[in-house]
Write a protein that holds these residues in place. Structure first.
Motif, PDB file in Angstrom:
ATOM      1  N   ARG A 234       0.689  -1.276  -0.023  1.00  0.00           N
ATOM      2  CA  ARG A 234       0.049   0.043   0.007  1.00  0.00           C
ATOM      3  C   ARG A 234       0.822   1.316   0.181  1.00  0.00           C
ATOM      4  NH1 ARG A 234      -5.467   0.003   1.320  1.00  0.00           N
ATOM      5  NH2 ARG A 234      -5.257  -2.098   2.219  1.00  0.00           N
ATOM      6  N   HIS A 260      -5.510   1.886  -3.578  1.00  0.00           N
ATOM      7  CA  HIS A 260      -5.738   2.755  -2.329  1.00  0.00           C
ATOM      8  C   HIS A 260      -4.794   3.881  -2.636  1.00  0.00           C
ATOM      9  CE1 HIS A 260      -5.748   3.585   2.256  1.00  0.00           C
ATOM     10  NE2 HIS A 260      -6.395   4.900   1.496  1.00  0.00           N
ATOM     11  N   CYS A 300      -9.950   3.390  -3.435  1.00  0.00           N
ATOM     12  CA  CYS A 300     -10.171   4.417  -2.633  1.00  0.00           C
ATOM     13  C   CYS A 300      -9.328   5.486  -2.750  1.00  0.00           C
ATOM     14  CB  CYS A 300      -9.955   3.704  -1.314  1.00  0.00           C
ATOM     15  SG  CYS A 300     -10.326   4.424   0.239  1.00  0.00           S
ATOM     16  N   PHE A 400      -9.647  -5.070   6.549  1.00  0.00           N
ATOM     17  CA  PHE A 400      -9.794  -3.966   5.418  1.00  0.00           C
ATOM     18  C   PHE A 400      -9.825  -4.852   4.023  1.00  0.00           C
ATOM     19  CE2 PHE A 400      -8.913  -1.385   8.772  1.00  0.00           C
ATOM     20  CZ  PHE A 400      -9.698  -0.151   8.454  1.00  0.00           C
ATOM     21  N   TYR A 404      -9.727  -0.627   0.955  1.00  0.00           N
ATOM     22  CA  TYR A 404      -9.774   0.209   2.053  1.00  0.00           C
ATOM     23  C   TYR A 404     -11.161   0.107   2.743  1.00  0.00           C
ATOM     24  CZ  TYR A 404      -7.016   2.595   5.935  1.00  0.00           C
ATOM     25  OH  TYR A 404      -6.556   2.968   6.927  1.00  0.00           O
ATOM     26  N   LYS A 406     -13.675  -0.909   5.550  1.00  0.00           N
ATOM     27  CA  LYS A 406     -13.691  -1.552   6.805  1.00  0.00           C
ATOM     28  C   LYS A 406     -14.625  -2.619   6.966  1.00  0.00           C
ATOM     29  CE  LYS A 406     -12.854  -0.586  11.641  1.00  0.00           C
ATOM     30  NZ  LYS A 406     -12.850   0.608  12.893  1.00  0.00           N
TER      31      LYS A 406
END
Length: 439
Positions: A234, A260, A300, A400, A404, A406
Motif C-alpha cells: 500500500r 488505495h 479508494c 480491510f 480500504y 472496513k
C-alpha cells in the motif's frame, strides 16, 4: 548494566514515526533490554515526538507524567521531530533526562550509560543540515501489516510546515536495502506492507545531499511488486505532482499494490495553494483523481485538507468545499491550521479566527462522513479480499479490503492475519461493512 533492564516506547504522530520507533526498539533489544508496554513499569521510557499539530506538544507533557507515575525513578528520553525543533523546551519539562535530535535518535542506546535522573534534560541536537544520512527502518505493529520507510526529509518549502526543519533534506534508502527489508518483513508472516516516508514520491534522491535520482518511485514500486511472499503493498500519502500516470497505470495491473491512494490536497482554492507554496493547482489534482477512476473505478482515494490558513476567506473555503463535494473521492483527513514557529505562514496577515477554523473543520468532517458512506455503498454487492486484524472488539473481528473498506465479522481467532474472498453485503450501524465468505 543492561541485565534485566526494561524499556517502553510511546509514539506520537505519523506512520514514519512508528517505523522509526520500531527500529530504535530493536536496537535496544539487541543490546539486551527487554521491551515492555508503555503502561508497564520500565527503567527507560522513550517518547518519539511529533510537531505537526498543537496537540502533539501538549500530549508530550502528559505522556512524561504518565511514565513517571508508573515509575518515578524511570529515565525519560525524547526523540523525533519536536525534539529536533525545540530541544530546550522538551529538556525543561519536569522528569525529562535526555533529548536527542534528528541525527542522534538512532544512536539512543549509546547515550544511555547511566540511568540516574538528571536535574534537567541533557540535549544532543544537531543543525538540521547535518541530517544528511539515511537510516532505514520498518515497524511491525499488529502482526498483520508493517510500515516500511523508504524515504526521509523534504525539499519542499510549504509555508505552514516545519518538517524540513525537523527532518532535513530529502533522501532515500537504496533500492536493495528496501527490498531486503521487505523480504525480512514477509519472512515474519506479515501480509501487508505500507510504504512510508516524508515525501515518498520524491524517492530516489541519494544520501549526503546527492540530488541525482538513482531510481525513481516507479522503479521502486516495480521492484517491490516482485518480492516473494508479500501479499499486499500500500502506498501511503503521495504528493499529487509526484504521482505520475505511469505509477497509477502500474498499480492498476500490479500483483501486490492495492487500489488505495492518499493524496494531500490541502486546499481547493488555487489562491490559497499558491500562498501555501504547494507545487500544483487544483486542476492537476482533479486530473489525478480522474486518471485513477479511469483505470481503477473501485479505488479508494483519501485526501488531506487544511482549513483556516491565513488569508482563507469564506469564498476560498467554499471553493474547497464545493471542489471536494464534486470530486469522486472516498474520505478526508481534515487538519485545522495551527501556527508553527519559524514558518512563513506564521508571519502572514489576515489570520482566521479560531472559531471560524473549527466551524470550517466541522463542515469538512461532515462531508468526509458522507463521502465515506457513499463510497462504502458503492461497494455493496461486490467481491473483495479482506485481511483480518488481530483485535477482538466487542465480539467482532475487523479487517480491510484491498480498497480500504472496513469490514466486520463475528470474532474468530483463526481469521487473524488471513486473507479471504468475501462479498460485501450491507453497512452496519457502526459504519463497518458486513460480509459473506465466498470460499
Amino acid at each position: 548494566m543492561v541485565q534485566n533492564k526494561k524499556v517502553a516506547f510511546y509514539t506520537l504522530g505519523c506512520k514514519l514515526n512508528f517505523s522509526e520507533t520500531s527500529t530504535i526498539a530493536r536496537n535496544f533489544q539487541q543490546d539486551g533490554f527487554e521491551r515492555v508496554d508503555f503502561e508497564e513499569p520500565a527503567d527507560i521510557y522513550v517518547i518519539n515526538t511529533c510537531s505537526v499539530t498543537d496537540n502533539a506538544d501538549k500530549q508530550f507533557k502528559q505522556i512524561v507524567k504518565k511514565a513517571l507515575k508508573i515509575n518515578e525513578k524511570a529515565f525519560v528520553a525524547a526523540v523525533g521531530c519536536y525534539a529536533q525543533l525545540k530541544p530546550e523546551e522538551l529538556a525543561a519539562v519536569d522528569g525529562v533526562d535526555l533529548v536527542l535530535g534528528a541525527t542522534e535518535k538512532f544512536k539512543l542506546t549509546d547515550y544511555i550509560n547511566d540511568l540516574s535522573k538528571n536535574d534537567r534534560g541533557e540535549v544532543h541536537s544537531c543543525e538540521i543540515e547535518d541530517a544528511d544520512f539515511y537510516v532505514g527502518s520498518y515497524s511491525i505493529g499488529d502482526r498483520t501489516r508493517a510500515f516500511l520507510k523508504v524515504q526521509d526529509g523534504c525539499d519542499y518549502k510549504c509555508t505552514y510546515c516545519t518538517i524540513p526543519l525537523a527532518r532535513g533534506i530529502s533522501r532515500s534508502d537504496a533500492l536493495e536495502n528496501v527490498l531486503r527489508n521487505a523480504t525480512e518483513i514477509s519472512a515474519q508472516g506479515i501480509k501487508e506492507i505500507v510504504l512510508t516516508g516524508v515525501n515518498i514520491g520524491d524517492y530516489g534522491k541519494g544520501e549526503f545531499g546527492n540530488k541525482k535520482h538513482e531510481h525513481t518511485f516507479l522503479e521502486l514500486v516495480q521492484a517491490l511488486d516482485k518480492v516473494e511472499g508479500i501479499e499486499r503493498l500500500r502506498i501511503s500519502s503521495i504528493e499529487p505532482n509526484l504521482l505520475k500516470n505511469e505509477t497509477i497505470d502500474f498499480v492498476a495491473q500490479s500483483r501486490t499494490f492495492v487500489p488505495h491512494f492518499h493524496i494531500p490536497l490541502q486546499s481547493g482554492s488555487n489562491a490559497i495553494l499558491n500562498k501555501m507554496k504547494r507545487r500544483y493547482i487544483r486542476e492537476l489534482y482533479a486530473e489525478r483523481v480522474s486518471k485513477i477512476r479511469q483505470v481503477m473505478p473501485h479505488a479508494c482515494i483519501g485526501v488531506d485538507v487544511i482549513v483556516g490558513f491565513p488569508g482563507e476567506t469564506d469564498e476560498h473555503f467554499l471553493e474547497t468545499y464545493y471542489f471536494l463535494q464534486e470530486l469522486d473521492i472516498s474520505y478526508l483527513h481534515v487538519f485545522t491550521y495551527s501556527e508553527r514557529d519559524n514558518t512563513e505562514a506564521v508571519e502572514m496577515p489576515n489570520v482566521v479566527a479560531n472559531n471560524v477554523r473549527s466551524k470550517r473543520s466541522k463542515m469538512l468532517r461532515g462531508l468526509s462522513v458522507k463521502k465515506r458512506r457513499a463510497f462504502y455503498e458503492s461497494q455493496i454487492g461486490t467481491s473483495r479480499t479482506v485481511l483480518f486484524e488481530s483485535e477482538n472488539k466487542e465480539g467482532y473481528i475487523y479487517g480491510f479490503t484491498e480498497n480500504y473498506v472496513k469490514v466486520k465479522y463475528p470474532w474468530n481467532p483463526e481469521l487473524i492475519n488471513t486473507l479471504h474472498k468475501v462479498t460485501l453485503t450491507h453497512i452496519d450501524e457502526d459504519g463497518a461493512v458486513r460480509i459473506q465468505f465466498l470460499e
